[in-house]
Design a protein around this motif. Structure first.
Motif, PDB file in Angstrom:
ATOM      1  N   ASP A   1       0.822  -1.212   0.000  1.00  0.00           N
ATOM      2  CA  ASP A   1       0.000   0.000   0.000  1.00  0.00           C
ATOM      3  C   ASP A   1       0.853   1.257   0.000  1.00  0.00           C
ATOM      4  O   ASP A   1       0.515   2.254  -0.647  1.00  0.00           O
ATOM      5  N   ALA A   2       1.966   1.234   0.742  1.00  0.00           N
ATOM      6  CA  ALA A   2       2.838   2.409   0.782  1.00  0.00           C
ATOM      7  C   ALA A   2       3.451   2.669  -0.590  1.00  0.00           C
ATOM      8  O   ALA A   2       3.486   3.817  -1.061  1.00  0.00           O
ATOM      9  N   MET A   3       3.930   1.620  -1.252  1.00  0.00           N
ATOM     10  CA  MET A   3       4.536   1.812  -2.579  1.00  0.00           C
ATOM     11  C   MET A   3       3.481   2.256  -3.592  1.00  0.00           C
ATOM     12  O   MET A   3       3.743   3.146  -4.417  1.00  0.00           O
TER      13      MET A   3
ATOM     14  N   ILE B   1      -8.787   1.689  -8.051  1.00  0.00           N
ATOM     15  CA  ILE B   1      -8.427   1.133  -6.735  1.00  0.00           C
ATOM     16  C   ILE B   1      -9.447   1.553  -5.674  1.00  0.00           C
ATOM     17  O   ILE B   1      -9.931   0.730  -4.893  1.00  0.00           O
ATOM     18  N   ILE B   2      -9.791   2.829  -5.658  1.00  0.00           N
ATOM     19  CA  ILE B   2     -10.729   3.325  -4.649  1.00  0.00           C
ATOM     20  C   ILE B   2     -12.127   2.745  -4.857  1.00  0.00           C
ATOM     21  O   ILE B   2     -12.867   2.482  -3.896  1.00  0.00           O
ATOM     22  N   SER B   3     -12.493   2.524  -6.121  1.00  0.00           N
ATOM     23  CA  SER B   3     -13.829   1.978  -6.387  1.00  0.00           C
ATOM     24  C   SER B   3     -13.998   0.571  -5.813  1.00  0.00           C
ATOM     25  O   SER B   3     -15.125   0.143  -5.550  1.00  0.00           O
ATOM     26  N   THR B   4     -12.889  -0.128  -5.606  1.00  0.00           N
ATOM     27  CA  THR B   4     -12.999  -1.470  -5.016  1.00  0.00           C
ATOM     28  C   THR B   4     -13.479  -1.427  -3.564  1.00  0.00           C
ATOM     29  O   THR B   4     -13.913  -2.451  -3.024  1.00  0.00           O
ATOM     30  N   LEU B   5     -13.395  -0.248  -2.947  1.00  0.00           N
ATOM     31  CA  LEU B   5     -13.929  -0.111  -1.591  1.00  0.00           C
ATOM     32  C   LEU B   5     -15.444  -0.312  -1.571  1.00  0.00           C
ATOM     33  O   LEU B   5     -16.022  -0.653  -0.531  1.00  0.00           O
ATOM     34  N   MET B   6     -16.068  -0.083  -2.698  1.00  0.00           N
ATOM     35  CA  MET B   6     -17.529  -0.212  -2.782  1.00  0.00           C
ATOM     36  C   MET B   6     -17.974  -1.668  -2.971  1.00  0.00           C
ATOM     37  O   MET B   6     -19.156  -1.977  -2.881  1.00  0.00           O
ATOM     38  N   VAL B   7     -17.024  -2.545  -3.274  1.00  0.00           N
ATOM     39  CA  VAL B   7     -17.366  -3.942  -3.538  1.00  0.00           C
ATOM     40  C   VAL B   7     -17.392  -4.719  -2.223  1.00  0.00           C
ATOM     41  O   VAL B   7     -16.372  -4.765  -1.522  1.00  0.00           O
ATOM     42  N   PRO B   8     -18.507  -5.312  -1.867  1.00  0.00           N
ATOM     43  CA  PRO B   8     -18.553  -6.094  -0.619  1.00  0.00           C
ATOM     44  C   PRO B   8     -17.544  -7.236  -0.658  1.00  0.00           C
ATOM     45  O   PRO B   8     -17.417  -7.933  -1.661  1.00  0.00           O
ATOM     46  N   TRP B   9     -16.857  -7.402   0.447  1.00  0.00           N
ATOM     47  CA  TRP B   9     -15.784  -8.399   0.561  1.00  0.00           C
ATOM     48  C   TRP B   9     -16.286  -9.801   0.253  1.00  0.00           C
ATOM     49  O   TRP B   9     -15.635 -10.605  -0.382  1.00  0.00           O
TER      50      TRP B   9
ATOM     51  N   LEU C   1      -4.279 -18.186   3.919  1.00  0.00           N
ATOM     52  CA  LEU C   1      -4.634 -17.331   5.052  1.00  0.00           C
ATOM     53  C   LEU C   1      -4.013 -15.936   4.954  1.00  0.00           C
ATOM     54  O   LEU C   1      -4.445 -15.027   5.652  1.00  0.00           O
ATOM     55  N   ILE C   2      -2.987 -15.781   4.110  1.00  0.00           N
ATOM     56  CA  ILE C   2      -2.261 -14.509   4.057  1.00  0.00           C
ATOM     57  C   ILE C   2      -2.539 -13.720   2.781  1.00  0.00           C
ATOM     58  O   ILE C   2      -2.861 -12.529   2.831  1.00  0.00           O
ATOM     59  N   LEU C   3      -2.416 -14.363   1.629  1.00  0.00           N
ATOM     60  CA  LEU C   3      -2.439 -13.642   0.359  1.00  0.00           C
ATOM     61  C   LEU C   3      -3.727 -12.867   0.074  1.00  0.00           C
ATOM     62  O   LEU C   3      -3.659 -11.787  -0.529  1.00  0.00           O
ATOM     63  N   PRO C   4      -4.910 -13.358   0.472  1.00  0.00           N
ATOM     64  CA  PRO C   4      -6.118 -12.562   0.176  1.00  0.00           C
ATOM     65  C   PRO C   4      -6.119 -11.178   0.817  1.00  0.00           C
ATOM     66  O   PRO C   4      -6.854 -10.294   0.389  1.00  0.00           O
ATOM     67  N   TYR C   5      -5.267 -10.985   1.827  1.00  0.00           N
ATOM     68  CA  TYR C   5      -5.233  -9.684   2.500  1.00  0.00           C
ATOM     69  C   TYR C   5      -4.047  -8.828   2.034  1.00  0.00           C
ATOM     70  O   TYR C   5      -3.777  -7.793   2.630  1.00  0.00           O
ATOM     71  N   SER C   6      -3.337  -9.286   0.997  1.00  0.00           N
ATOM     72  CA  SER C   6      -2.034  -8.700   0.687  1.00  0.00           C
ATOM     73  C   SER C   6      -2.096  -7.248   0.220  1.00  0.00           C
ATOM     74  O   SER C   6      -1.063  -6.591   0.122  1.00  0.00           O
ATOM     75  N   ALA C   7      -3.245  -6.723  -0.090  1.00  0.00           N
ATOM     76  CA  ALA C   7      -3.354  -5.295  -0.438  1.00  0.00           C
ATOM     77  C   ALA C   7      -4.793  -4.874  -0.202  1.00  0.00           C
ATOM     78  O   ALA C   7      -5.710  -5.665  -0.393  1.00  0.00           O
ATOM     79  N   ASN C   8      -4.964  -3.635   0.214  1.00  0.00           N
ATOM     80  CA  ASN C   8      -6.342  -3.143   0.336  1.00  0.00           C
ATOM     81  C   ASN C   8      -6.397  -1.680  -0.044  1.00  0.00           C
ATOM     82  O   ASN C   8      -5.447  -0.922   0.149  1.00  0.00           O
ATOM     83  N   ALA C   9      -7.529  -1.306  -0.619  1.00  0.00           N
ATOM     84  CA  ALA C   9      -7.697   0.041  -1.149  1.00  0.00           C
ATOM     85  C   ALA C   9      -7.724   1.090  -0.041  1.00  0.00           C
ATOM     86  O   ALA C   9      -7.305   2.231  -0.247  1.00  0.00           O
ATOM     87  N   PHE C  10      -8.195   0.702   1.138  1.00  0.00           N
ATOM     88  CA  PHE C  10      -8.254   1.664   2.237  1.00  0.00           C
ATOM     89  C   PHE C  10      -6.850   2.170   2.587  1.00  0.00           C
ATOM     90  O   PHE C  10      -6.649   3.364   2.812  1.00  0.00           O
ATOM     91  N   GLY C  11      -5.880   1.265   2.634  1.00  0.00           N
ATOM     92  CA  GLY C  11      -4.514   1.667   2.956  1.00  0.00           C
ATOM     93  C   GLY C  11      -3.931   2.586   1.898  1.00  0.00           C
ATOM     94  O   GLY C  11      -3.242   3.561   2.222  1.00  0.00           O
ATOM     95  N   VAL C  12      -4.211   2.283   0.635  1.00  0.00           N
ATOM     96  CA  VAL C  12      -3.733   3.153  -0.448  1.00  0.00           C
ATOM     97  C   VAL C  12      -4.337   4.542  -0.311  1.00  0.00           C
ATOM     98  O   VAL C  12      -3.639   5.562  -0.426  1.00  0.00           O
ATOM     99  N   PHE C  13      -5.633   4.592  -0.047  1.00  0.00           N
ATOM    100  CA  PHE C  13      -6.311   5.887   0.102  1.00  0.00           C
ATOM    101  C   PHE C  13      -5.762   6.667   1.295  1.00  0.00           C
ATOM    102  O   PHE C  13      -5.512   7.867   1.207  1.00  0.00           O
ATOM    103  N   LEU C  14      -5.558   5.966   2.408  1.00  0.00           N
ATOM    104  CA  LEU C  14      -5.063   6.618   3.625  1.00  0.00           C
ATOM    105  C   LEU C  14      -3.682   7.241   3.401  1.00  0.00           C
ATOM    106  O   LEU C  14      -3.436   8.402   3.743  1.00  0.00           O
TER     107      LEU C  14
ATOM    108  N   PRO D   1       3.306   7.392  11.705  1.00  0.00           N
ATOM    109  CA  PRO D   1       2.016   7.276  12.429  1.00  0.00           C
ATOM    110  C   PRO D   1       0.907   6.686  11.567  1.00  0.00           C
ATOM    111  O   PRO D   1       0.131   5.851  12.040  1.00  0.00           O
ATOM    112  N   LEU D   2       0.842   7.119  10.294  1.00  0.00           N
ATOM    113  CA  LEU D   2      -0.199   6.580   9.414  1.00  0.00           C
ATOM    114  C   LEU D   2       0.047   5.106   9.112  1.00  0.00           C
ATOM    115  O   LEU D   2      -0.894   4.307   9.050  1.00  0.00           O
ATOM    116  N   MET D   3       1.293   4.744   8.922  1.00  0.00           N
ATOM    117  CA  MET D   3       1.605   3.347   8.651  1.00  0.00           C
ATOM    118  C   MET D   3       1.307   2.482   9.876  1.00  0.00           C
ATOM    119  O   MET D   3       0.853   1.337   9.743  1.00  0.00           O
TER     120      MET D   3
END
Length: 279
Positions: free
Chosen positions: A93-95, A115-123, A146-159, A196-198
């Motif tokens: 997300d940082a990169m 990327i941000i529009s994916t926030l609207m898609v229910p998990w 257990l790990i890879l499905p969480y490997s990136a999220n749009a909320f972190g990119v937006f933040l 702090p944000l990270m």
């Protein structure tokens, strides 16, 4: 005017106390029940202080009395997947946020919108295609699942995008004059300012992965690969269906890592929330 301000502060304080109690009561009840005997726990009613204080419910797990409940294996699976998932999320997300905010990329506004529009898609909608992909690659019932499905999220990119887009250009130019390339500027100049944000993103991510129930339930089927949340659900329908004391002891043990993570990151969490402008 002062009286109005005083009354407003008193009202807000009472409201805050009400919500604090509202959220704290289930936690207090859980911990209290964990120290009750099974007989007393089954009685129900509002009885916060145990009449007969006992540690037997915790001893039951620490002494390994029930081989059907490998609690510490479940705890390890949850902690390992949450830790690795959090590291990957924060790094990716940082990169991604820095590239979208500071680099001259073609169609970066379109990419950011996608990327941000994916926030609207229910998990939950992504479950079936994700399950089929992992099944096709033979990765179900593994740590990768257990790990890879969480490997990136749009909320972190937006933040992080919000912070990187307002980062002073002068600092980057000064580093560039000193001979730093883009990667060095990102690692040594920009990232330290975003701690702090990270940290906030890391806490959110850790709690989300650690507390997730549905995906680990679908993606794993062997007792050794269960996480603590799925393990509790299984035991609540099985061995502990009539043993509230042991069930609450198990949930109390499961809650401890989350509380420790929050206490350790509380300072950065509050700074991060303030810095991001989320209130």
């Amino acid at each position: 005017m002062k009286n109005m301000k005083l009354l407003r502060n008193i009202g807000l304080t009472i409201l805050a106390i009400f919500f604090a109690i509202f959220f704290a009561v289930p936690l207090i009840w859980m911990i209290s029940t964990a120290f009750k005997t099974d007989m007393e726990a089954m009685l129900g009613g509002i009885n916060i202080i145990p009449k007969e204080f006992t540690l037997d419910n915790f001893k039951y797990f620490f002494e390994g009395a029930n081989s059907d409940a490998p609690v510490f294996r479940w705890m390890f699976n949850s902690l390992f997947s949450a830790t690795m998932g959090t590291i990957i999320i924060v790094a990716i997300d940082a990169m991604a946020a820095y590239a979208l905010a500071r680099l001259n990329l073609p169609i970066k506004k379109v990419l950011f919108a996608i990327i941000i529009s994916t926030l609207m898609v229910p998990w939950v909608i992504t479950f079936l295609p994700m399950y089929m992909q992992f099944a096709q690659f033979g990765m179900l019932n593994s740590y990768a699942a257990l790990i890879l499905p969480y490997s990136a999220n749009a909320f972190g990119v937006f933040l992080l995008y919000q912070f990187f887009s307002t980062f002073p250009k002068e600092l980057e130019e000064a580093a560039r004059i000193d001979g730093a390339n883009k990667w060095q500027i990102f690692i040594r100049v920009v990232l330290p300012s975003a701690r702090p944000l990270m940290a906030t993103l890391a806490i959110f991510s850790f709690m989300t992965i650690y507390n997730d129930f549905l995906w680990p339930l679908v993606a794993t089927n062997s007792p050794d690969m269960r996480t603590i949340t799925t393990g509790i659900a299984i035991m609540s329908q099985g061995s502990f269906v009539s043993s509230y004391g042991k069930l609450m002891a198990l949930t109390t043990i499961a809650t401890v890592p989350i509380i420790i993570v929050f206490i350790l990151g509380q300072k950065h969490f509050i700074r991060g929330i303030t810095q991001s402008g989320i209130k």
